[in-house]
Each structure stands twice: as C-alpha cells, then as structure tokens.
Design a protein around this motif. Structure first.
Motif, PDB file in Angstrom:
ATOM      1  N   GLU A  82       0.840  -1.191   0.000  1.00  0.00           N
ATOM      2  CA  GLU A  82       0.000   0.000   0.000  1.00  0.00           C
ATOM      3  C   GLU A  82       0.878   1.245   0.000  1.00  0.00           C
ATOM      4  O   GLU A  82       1.968   1.260   0.590  1.00  0.00           O
ATOM      5  N   PRO A  83       0.437   2.293  -0.671  1.00  0.00           N
ATOM      6  CA  PRO A  83       1.208   3.538  -0.636  1.00  0.00           C
ATOM      7  C   PRO A  83       1.333   4.050   0.795  1.00  0.00           C
ATOM      8  O   PRO A  83       0.438   3.856   1.621  1.00  0.00           O
ATOM      9  N   THR A  84       2.435   4.687   1.084  1.00  0.00           N
ATOM     10  CA  THR A  84       2.644   5.284   2.394  1.00  0.00           C
ATOM     11  C   THR A  84       2.743   6.793   2.249  1.00  0.00           C
ATOM     12  O   THR A  84       3.258   7.300   1.238  1.00  0.00           O
ATOM     13  N   LEU A  85       2.259   7.491   3.237  1.00  0.00           N
ATOM     14  CA  LEU A  85       2.290   8.948   3.233  1.00  0.00           C
ATOM     15  C   LEU A  85       2.960   9.421   4.511  1.00  0.00           C
ATOM     16  O   LEU A  85       2.694   8.905   5.600  1.00  0.00           O
ATOM     17  N   ARG A  86       3.832  10.394   4.361  1.00  0.00           N
ATOM     18  CA  ARG A  86       4.466  10.977   5.538  1.00  0.00           C
ATOM     19  C   ARG A  86       4.569  12.483   5.363  1.00  0.00           C
ATOM     20  O   ARG A  86       4.673  12.996   4.231  1.00  0.00           O
ATOM     21  N   LEU A  87       4.557  13.159   6.468  1.00  0.00           N
ATOM     22  CA  LEU A  87       4.647  14.614   6.465  1.00  0.00           C
ATOM     23  C   LEU A  87       6.045  15.016   6.922  1.00  0.00           C
ATOM     24  O   LEU A  87       6.493  14.610   7.991  1.00  0.00           O
ATOM     25  N   VAL A  88       6.718  15.814   6.096  1.00  0.00           N
ATOM     26  CA  VAL A  88       8.067  16.279   6.407  1.00  0.00           C
ATOM     27  C   VAL A  88       7.967  17.723   6.885  1.00  0.00           C
ATOM     28  O   VAL A  88       7.470  18.590   6.159  1.00  0.00           O
ATOM     29  N   THR A  89       8.456  17.967   8.089  1.00  0.00           N
ATOM     30  CA  THR A  89       8.323  19.305   8.675  1.00  0.00           C
ATOM     31  C   THR A  89       9.659  19.908   9.097  1.00  0.00           C
ATOM     32  O   THR A  89       9.669  21.017   9.638  1.00  0.00           O
ATOM     33  N   SER A  90      10.764  19.206   8.876  1.00  0.00           N
ATOM     34  CA  SER A  90      12.066  19.766   9.248  1.00  0.00           C
ATOM     35  C   SER A  90      12.828  20.170   7.994  1.00  0.00           C
ATOM     36  O   SER A  90      12.767  19.493   6.959  1.00  0.00           O
ATOM     37  N   VAL A  91      13.560  21.283   8.091  1.00  0.00           N
ATOM     38  CA  VAL A  91      14.337  21.779   6.958  1.00  0.00           C
ATOM     39  C   VAL A  91      15.387  20.759   6.537  1.00  0.00           C
ATOM     40  O   VAL A  91      15.607  20.532   5.339  1.00  0.00           O
ATOM     41  N   ASP A  92      16.032  20.117   7.502  1.00  0.00           N
ATOM     42  CA  ASP A  92      17.071  19.144   7.176  1.00  0.00           C
ATOM     43  C   ASP A  92      16.505  17.962   6.392  1.00  0.00           C
ATOM     44  O   ASP A  92      17.133  17.468   5.445  1.00  0.00           O
ATOM     45  N   GLU A  93      15.319  17.497   6.784  1.00  0.00           N
ATOM     46  CA  GLU A  93      14.740  16.365   6.073  1.00  0.00           C
ATOM     47  C   GLU A  93      14.289  16.778   4.673  1.00  0.00           C
ATOM     48  O   GLU A  93      14.408  15.999   3.721  1.00  0.00           O
ATOM     49  N   VAL A  94      13.773  17.994   4.534  1.00  0.00           N
ATOM     50  CA  VAL A  94      13.448  18.482   3.188  1.00  0.00           C
ATOM     51  C   VAL A  94      14.706  18.527   2.332  1.00  0.00           C
ATOM     52  O   VAL A  94      14.698  18.115   1.162  1.00  0.00           O
ATOM     53  N   ALA A  95      15.804  18.995   2.908  1.00  0.00           N
ATOM     54  CA  ALA A  95      17.060  19.057   2.154  1.00  0.00           C
ATOM     55  C   ALA A  95      17.471  17.676   1.651  1.00  0.00           C
ATOM     56  O   ALA A  95      17.992  17.538   0.537  1.00  0.00           O
ATOM     57  N   SER A  96      17.215  16.644   2.440  1.00  0.00           N
ATOM     58  CA  SER A  96      17.604  15.290   2.055  1.00  0.00           C
ATOM     59  C   SER A  96      16.771  14.737   0.905  1.00  0.00           C
ATOM     60  O   SER A  96      17.132  13.712   0.323  1.00  0.00           O
ATOM     61  N   LEU A  97      15.663  15.388   0.579  1.00  0.00           N
ATOM     62  CA  LEU A  97      14.791  14.936  -0.510  1.00  0.00           C
ATOM     63  C   LEU A  97      15.256  15.404  -1.885  1.00  0.00           C
ATOM     64  O   LEU A  97      14.615  15.076  -2.893  1.00  0.00           O
ATOM     65  N   ASP A  98      16.338  16.142  -1.960  1.00  0.00           N
ATOM     66  CA  ASP A  98      16.750  16.789  -3.211  1.00  0.00           C
ATOM     67  C   ASP A  98      16.735  15.834  -4.404  1.00  0.00           C
ATOM     68  O   ASP A  98      16.078  16.085  -5.424  1.00  0.00           O
ATOM     69  N   ALA A  99      17.428  14.722  -4.315  1.00  0.00           N
ATOM     70  CA  ALA A  99      17.574  13.826  -5.466  1.00  0.00           C
ATOM     71  C   ALA A  99      16.245  13.220  -5.896  1.00  0.00           C
ATOM     72  O   ALA A  99      15.913  13.208  -7.095  1.00  0.00           O
ATOM     73  N   VAL A 100      15.450  12.721  -4.927  1.00  0.00           N
ATOM     74  CA  VAL A 100      14.180  12.089  -5.301  1.00  0.00           C
ATOM     75  C   VAL A 100      13.177  13.136  -5.777  1.00  0.00           C
ATOM     76  O   VAL A 100      12.352  12.868  -6.662  1.00  0.00           O
ATOM     77  N   TRP A 101      13.229  14.312  -5.211  1.00  0.00           N
ATOM     78  CA  TRP A 101      12.353  15.421  -5.634  1.00  0.00           C
ATOM     79  C   TRP A 101      12.617  15.753  -7.103  1.00  0.00           C
ATOM     80  O   TRP A 101      11.689  15.828  -7.914  1.00  0.00           O
ATOM     81  N   GLN A 102      13.877  15.954  -7.438  1.00  0.00           N
ATOM     82  CA  GLN A 102      14.217  16.340  -8.799  1.00  0.00           C
ATOM     83  C   GLN A 102      13.942  15.214  -9.792  1.00  0.00           C
ATOM     84  O   GLN A 102      13.530  15.469 -10.932  1.00  0.00           O
ATOM     85  N   ALA A 103      14.145  13.974  -9.368  1.00  0.00           N
ATOM     86  CA  ALA A 103      13.841  12.850 -10.256  1.00  0.00           C
ATOM     87  C   ALA A 103      12.348  12.777 -10.560  1.00  0.00           C
ATOM     88  O   ALA A 103      11.935  12.532 -11.703  1.00  0.00           O
TER      89      ALA A 103
END
Length: 343
Positions: free
Chosen positions: A13-34
């Motif tokens: 099943e798809p999973t959903l999570r909420l990201v609320t920290s700047v550091d964790e958003v920064a870590s999403l760079d590669a998957v975000w751009q892909a």
C-alpha cells in the motif's frame, strides 16, 4: 515431483508521511528532482531549490511537505508550507507563478491521494491547518485544477498570463504585429545602435553566478525602489537561489550593455518548451532607449533559434505583455471552503 505453489504478488500500500524539518526536506533533493523530471510541473518553480530557498529565507514559512511513496519509491509530493504570517497552509512561494502537486505525468490518482490526505487531516497534518488550506498559482492544466473538475468554482482571484506562440518562427510572429509595433521596434534598435548599446545573453562563464543577485537587485531597485525586492527576505531569497539556477542553465540572464557596463537585465526561467520572464530592471540612463523592447526582441529570436515554442510573460496584465503576446490563459486557485464543499 511436487512444485511449490506460486506466491501471489503482493503490492504494498502507498505510504504517506509529512516532512516538517528543513534538514529532512534538504535530504529529498535527489528524489524530488527525479520525480519533477517525470511530471508536467514547471522545472524551476516546482524545483527543490526553489522550495528550499522559500523555507530558509522567509521567517514566517515552515515546511509541510507531504510525501507519497509506493514500494519504496517516492511517487508524489505536495510541496506545502505553513505561513504563520497569513495563517495559510499553502504552496511554496508567492514568487513562483505556476505551482502544483508533483506527480508523474497523467497520474491524477496519486495527486488525489495527496489531496484527500490533506483534506482529511491525515499523515500528521493538523485539522486547524487544513481549515486554512489556500492553493494559488494553479494553471488550467495543473493536476490540482484537473482533479477538482469543472464543477468546482475557483474562488480566488484569477490572474491573466499572457504568452506568445512562436512555433511558426520569428518572422511569422512579427508579421502578426501592427505596423506601428514594427516601426517602433526598428526605431528602438536604431537608437540603441547610435548609443553604442548592445543586447545579448550572459552565461556563467561570462558573469560569475554569485554576482548575479547583486546585479539584478541593483538594476531592479533603480526602477522599483519601493516594491517587493526592497525587503530583506526577498533579497535573501535571490542570493540563496539565483546563483545555483543560473549555473544549471535553469535561469538565464539577458542583458543590455553600454560599452562594457551592464545597464539592463531580464532574468528568464527555462521551461520545458519555453522561456518565461521572471524579473528584471535597467539603469535610468537608458530609459529613453526602450530597453524592454530591445531585450524582448532578442529573447524572442532566441526562443525561435533554439526551437522552443513560446515566450511566457507569466502573471500580470500589463499593456506591454499584451502587445507582445498572441494568447493568454488564467491562473487561479482554491481555498479550503471550496475544496471541502464541492467534492
């Protein structure tokens, strides 16, 4: 010989999570751009870099990124922020003209899962923030707009977005303009030549990326000294964002030079099939030389030379945009009341 029964394929099943920290958003760079590369979103306004600059440069803004994953792969992003100043749960930046949820092209079901989660205050989103949901900057073909359907009435003020269809080439475009338009353009070009003014494009090997924000702010504030970029936060946004976009070719600098001094500038963002003017400015000393006409004409020729199909003026109904355009569309948005009662 007995063979083991085949196991039924299990789809997680798809999973959903909420990201609320700047550091964790920064870590999403590669998957975000892909994911962005697989979507129909604007490659600059929906970029990870744009979102990061918004959440790090504006003190009232904090991240609320809803991330949808399936079988370990990120397949949907709702790039929301909580704006404590306006008390809105909204898309990332008012400085971005086109905004949307980021999903693979034609994946409305994934966008629907993101929206349903937001509306039902799922995945850690608070009900108080959901009630303040405010989605603006939505194009007519945005996935959120398409998801809501024709029955939904947009209740945020719509804005015109003018653009020029240049798919037939520069000469064909110019033939659609009035004789007065063509005469004034030729006159501006002759006056520029007499004043030793030249128009061109500055690339990162000609203009140091770290110098671009200061050049932009200096020229822009000469023309608009009391507007948005006179404030510290938008200036910080420019310094954080523009050099990287410029280095990557997603932001382009078209300039007017008088002898060796840059006296005019248009910053354009690179779309998938177009260029779009984001902002600019010019020195008061060349105001009588029609610097806007000179820059736009050069950029239109660039679009045609590079076999792009359009030049986009983004939001705003200024008369000069209409005079250079062939078509227009509207962008608008929804707030929570419309979303909640119209579905």
């Amino acid at each position: 010989m007995n063979s083991a029964p085949l196991k039924a394929e299990i789809h997680a099943e798809p999973t959903l999570r909420l990201v609320t920290s700047v550091d964790e958003v920064a870590s999403l760079d590669a998957v975000w751009q892909a994911l962005l590369a697989r979507s129909e979103c604007h490659p600059v306004f929906s970029s990870h870099a744009w979102y990061m600059a918004a959440i790090t440069c504006f003190v009232d803004v904090s991240p609320r990124v809803l991330v949808l994953s399936q079988q370990g792969e990120v397949c949907g992003i709702a790039p929301l922020v909580w704006d404590a100043g306006t008390e809105h749960l909204r898309l990332a930046s008012d400085l971005a003209d086109y905004q949307d949820f980021i999903v693979p092209a034609d994946s409305l079901d994934l966008a629907r899962q993101l929206l349903d989660t937001i509306l039902t205050s799922g995945a850690g989103i608070s009900a108080s923030e959901t009630r303040r949901l405010h989605l603006a900057g939505l194009r007519q073909n945005a996935v959120v707009t398409r998801l809501m359907g024709k029955a939904i009435t947009r209740n945020l003020a719509q804005q015109e977005c003018w653009y020029a269809d240049l798919s037939a080439g520069y000469d064909a475009f110019l033939a659609t303009r009035s004789s007065n338009f063509r005469y004034n353009l030729r006159r501006a070009q002759r006056r520029a030549e007499r004043s030793d003014v030249r128009v061109g494009e500055s690339r990162p090997d000609q203009l140091a990326p770290e110098q671009l924000p200061e050049l932009f702010l200096r020229l822009h504030l000469q023309r608009f000294p009391d507007k948005l970029f006179s404030r510290a936060e938008p200036q910080a946004f420019c310094r954080a964002l523009l050099p990287g976009l410029f280095t990557r070719g997603l932001l382009r600098a078209f300039v007017i030079k008088q002898r060796s001094t840059t006296v005019g500038l248009h910053l354009t963002v690179q779309g998938r099939h177009s260029l779009a003017i984001w902002n600019g400015g010019f020195d008061a000393s060349i105001a009588t030389l029609s610097p806007g006409k000179l820059l736009l004409d050069y950029q239109f020729k660039t679009v045609c030379r590079e076999r792009l199909i359009a030049y986009d003026f983004l939001r705003g109904d200024e008369s000069y945009k209409r005079s250079w355009s062939t078509h227009h569309v509207k962008i608008g948005g929804f707030d929570y009341a419309t979303l909640a009662t119209g579905r």
